[in-house]
Scaffold this motif. Structure first.
Motif, mmCIF file in Angstrom:
data_model
loop_
_atom_site.group_PDB
_atom_site.id
_atom_site.type_symbol
_atom_site.label_atom_id
_atom_site.label_comp_id
_atom_site.label_asym_id
_atom_site.label_seq_id
_atom_site.Cartn_x
_atom_site.Cartn_y
_atom_site.Cartn_z
ATOM 1 N N GLU A 118 62.499 -21.352 54.305
ATOM 2 C CA GLU A 118 61.068 -21.396 54.445
ATOM 3 C C GLU A 118 60.324 -22.583 54.085
ATOM 4 N N ALA A 119 60.851 -23.358 53.406
ATOM 5 C CA ALA A 119 60.315 -24.557 52.916
ATOM 6 C C ALA A 119 60.243 -25.552 54.165
ATOM 7 N N VAL A 120 61.704 -25.685 55.063
ATOM 8 C CA VAL A 120 61.764 -26.353 55.989
ATOM 9 C C VAL A 120 60.861 -25.824 57.054
ATOM 10 N N GLU A 121 60.529 -24.479 57.422
ATOM 11 C CA GLU A 121 59.582 -23.883 58.212
ATOM 12 C C GLU A 121 58.023 -24.487 57.819
ATOM 13 N N PHE A 122 57.778 -24.626 56.802
ATOM 14 C CA PHE A 122 56.591 -24.822 56.211
ATOM 15 C C PHE A 122 56.466 -26.356 56.457
ATOM 16 N N LEU A 123 57.268 -27.044 56.143
ATOM 17 C CA LEU A 123 57.209 -28.720 56.375
ATOM 18 C C LEU A 123 57.183 -29.044 57.730
ATOM 19 N N SER A 124 57.885 -28.308 58.538
ATOM 20 C CA SER A 124 57.619 -28.614 60.130
ATOM 21 C C SER A 124 56.312 -28.527 60.469
ATOM 22 N N GLN A 125 55.249 -27.818 59.825
ATOM 23 C CA GLN A 125 54.043 -27.795 60.423
ATOM 24 C C GLN A 125 53.076 -28.914 59.654
ATOM 25 N N THR A 126 53.793 -29.721 59.120
ATOM 26 C CA THR A 126 52.875 -30.567 58.094
ATOM 27 C C THR A 126 53.228 -32.212 58.732
ATOM 28 N N GLU A 127 52.676 -33.042 58.031
ATOM 29 C CA GLU A 127 52.736 -34.460 58.364
ATOM 30 C C GLU A 127 52.924 -35.124 56.872
ATOM 31 N N GLY A 128 53.313 -36.444 56.969
ATOM 32 C CA GLY A 128 53.746 -37.013 55.921
ATOM 33 C C GLY A 128 54.899 -37.322 55.347
ATOM 34 N N PRO A 129 55.170 -38.213 54.340
ATOM 35 C CA PRO A 129 56.576 -38.476 53.852
ATOM 36 C C PRO A 129 56.757 -37.247 52.802
ATOM 37 N N ILE A 130 58.069 -36.967 52.798
ATOM 38 C CA ILE A 130 58.721 -35.856 51.839
ATOM 39 C C ILE A 130 59.530 -36.400 50.687
ATOM 40 N N PHE A 131 59.437 -36.183 49.232
ATOM 41 C CA PHE A 131 60.178 -36.101 48.313
ATOM 42 C C PHE A 131 60.959 -35.212 47.907
ATOM 43 N N LEU A 132 62.346 -35.160 48.194
ATOM 44 C CA LEU A 132 63.266 -33.861 47.989
ATOM 45 C C LEU A 132 63.848 -33.907 46.674
ATOM 46 N N THR A 133 63.778 -32.930 45.751
ATOM 47 C CA THR A 133 64.278 -32.902 44.402
ATOM 48 C C THR A 133 65.056 -31.582 44.399
ATOM 49 N N THR A 134 65.607 -31.178 45.340
ATOM 50 C CA THR A 134 66.210 -29.842 45.195
ATOM 51 C C THR A 134 67.797 -30.043 45.246
ATOM 52 N N GLY A 135 68.210 -31.432 44.952
ATOM 53 C CA GLY A 135 69.914 -31.567 44.954
ATOM 54 C C GLY A 135 70.468 -31.372 46.332
ATOM 55 N N SER A 136 71.841 -31.567 46.331
ATOM 56 C CA SER A 136 72.469 -32.087 47.531
ATOM 57 C C SER A 136 72.900 -30.550 48.120
ATOM 58 N N LYS A 137 72.638 -29.604 47.505
ATOM 59 C CA LYS A 137 73.412 -28.173 48.242
ATOM 60 C C LYS A 137 73.030 -27.838 49.334
ATOM 61 N N ALA A 143 68.073 -30.930 57.016
ATOM 62 C CA ALA A 143 68.389 -31.832 58.043
ATOM 63 C C ALA A 143 67.983 -31.380 59.446
ATOM 64 N N THR A 144 67.489 -29.916 59.601
ATOM 65 C CA THR A 144 67.250 -29.000 60.609
ATOM 66 C C THR A 144 65.560 -29.477 60.838
ATOM 67 N N LEU A 145 65.042 -30.162 59.711
ATOM 68 C CA LEU A 145 63.615 -30.397 59.899
ATOM 69 C C LEU A 145 63.408 -31.577 60.987
ATOM 70 N N PRO A 146 62.517 -31.460 62.062
ATOM 71 C CA PRO A 146 62.149 -32.658 62.807
ATOM 72 C C PRO A 146 61.826 -34.017 62.083
ATOM 73 N N ASP A 147 62.491 -34.875 62.669
ATOM 74 C CA ASP A 147 62.398 -36.382 62.024
ATOM 75 C C ASP A 147 62.602 -36.307 60.405
ATOM 76 N N TYR A 148 63.727 -35.553 60.052
ATOM 77 C CA TYR A 148 64.024 -35.388 58.589
ATOM 78 C C TYR A 148 64.453 -36.824 57.960
ATOM 79 N N ALA A 149 65.288 -37.804 58.962
ATOM 80 C CA ALA A 149 65.534 -39.032 58.396
ATOM 81 C C ALA A 149 64.670 -39.711 57.979
ATOM 82 N N SER A 150 63.498 -39.877 58.592
ATOM 83 C CA SER A 150 62.457 -40.766 58.545
ATOM 84 C C SER A 150 61.117 -40.389 57.537
#
Length: 253
Positions: A118-137, A143-150
């Protein structure tokens, strides 16, 4: 022979509880899942470190063979499958079980979702850089988020398997931070600002998980806070209550 108490968990609560219980006249077994968890664990003559992943059936067999007086589940609040396995194994073996529950923290300034997907779905409708602190799991989910690498900068533990997973999934090296907490508000805010985060994503990890520091830092850095909530029906004592129980049961004098 001294009684055996088996603690499951590579969390800070599990490590602290094992460290404190070294003073008691008991045998301790601390189960962790990774090399990194083993490195962080305390050491003592009456403490045995188990670094292995056990199925419910394997746990049951070990419980029946070793007959601990008590099992304490101090695993992460989001490790629900592990908790279910431990609880089922203890029930099957007839072993007393305590679930150590990390108290929740709340903030009025956050947007809350119920899952990583649900977080990915929400973020896919937003703009701007994301800082992820949820760990590696859950890096594969993000990684399914569009443009996730950038878009995504992420902070993970300094464990080789975590870094290898991030790189294998295509996250940019320059946007990966490998650090062990705890983190202060100012250090969090500096990281969020450095990566120009418009969004900070965190689990509702409680005080011991640094939730308050992340929430305050996001506000300080001008970033929106997106919180992935956890199951709200978990029952059990907090750290202080579990330690008090051990002291009353096994303490001398």
């Amino acid at each position: 022979m001294m009684p055996l108490v088996w603690i499951f968990g590579g969390t800070s609560e599990g490590r602290c509880l094992a460290q404190a219980a070294l003073s008691l006249p008991i045998r301790l077994r601390l189960s962790v899942a990774t090399d990194y968890g083993s490195d962080l664990a305390p050491r003592g003559e009456n403490l045995e470190i188990w670094q292995r992943r056990l199925t419910a059936a394997e746990m049951t067999a070990c419980l029946q063979a070793d007959r601990p007086e008590l099992v304490i589940d101090a695993t992460h609040p989001y490790a629900t499958a592990v908790t279910e396995n431990i609880h089922a194994a203890c029930a099957a073996a007839g072993t007393p079980y305590i679930r150590l529950v990390r108290p929740s923290e709340e903030t009025d300034t956050a947007i809350t979702v119920s899952s990583m997907a649900e977080a990915v779905e929400f973020l896919s409708q937003t703009e701007g850089p994301i800082f992820l602190t949820t760990g590696s799991k859950d890096l594969d989910t993000f990684a399914t988020l569009p443009d996730y690498a950038s878009r995504i900068a992420l902070r993970i533990l300094p464990a080789l398997e975590s870094l290898e997973k991030a790189l294998r999934l295509g996250y940019e090296r320059s946007r990966i931070v490998c650090m062990q907490g705890p983190f202060t508000i100012d250090l969090n805010a500096a990281m969020f600002r450095f990566y120009e985060a418009a969004w900070v994503v965190t689990k509702e990890s409680g005080q011991r998980g640094g939730f308050e520091e992340k929430a305050a830092a996001a506000q300080k850095a001008g970033a929106h806070l997106l919180v992935v909530s956890r199951k709200d029906d978990e029952q059990g004592p907090a750290y202080d209550d579990v330690w008090r129980l051990l002291e009353e049961r096994y303490g001398q004098g």
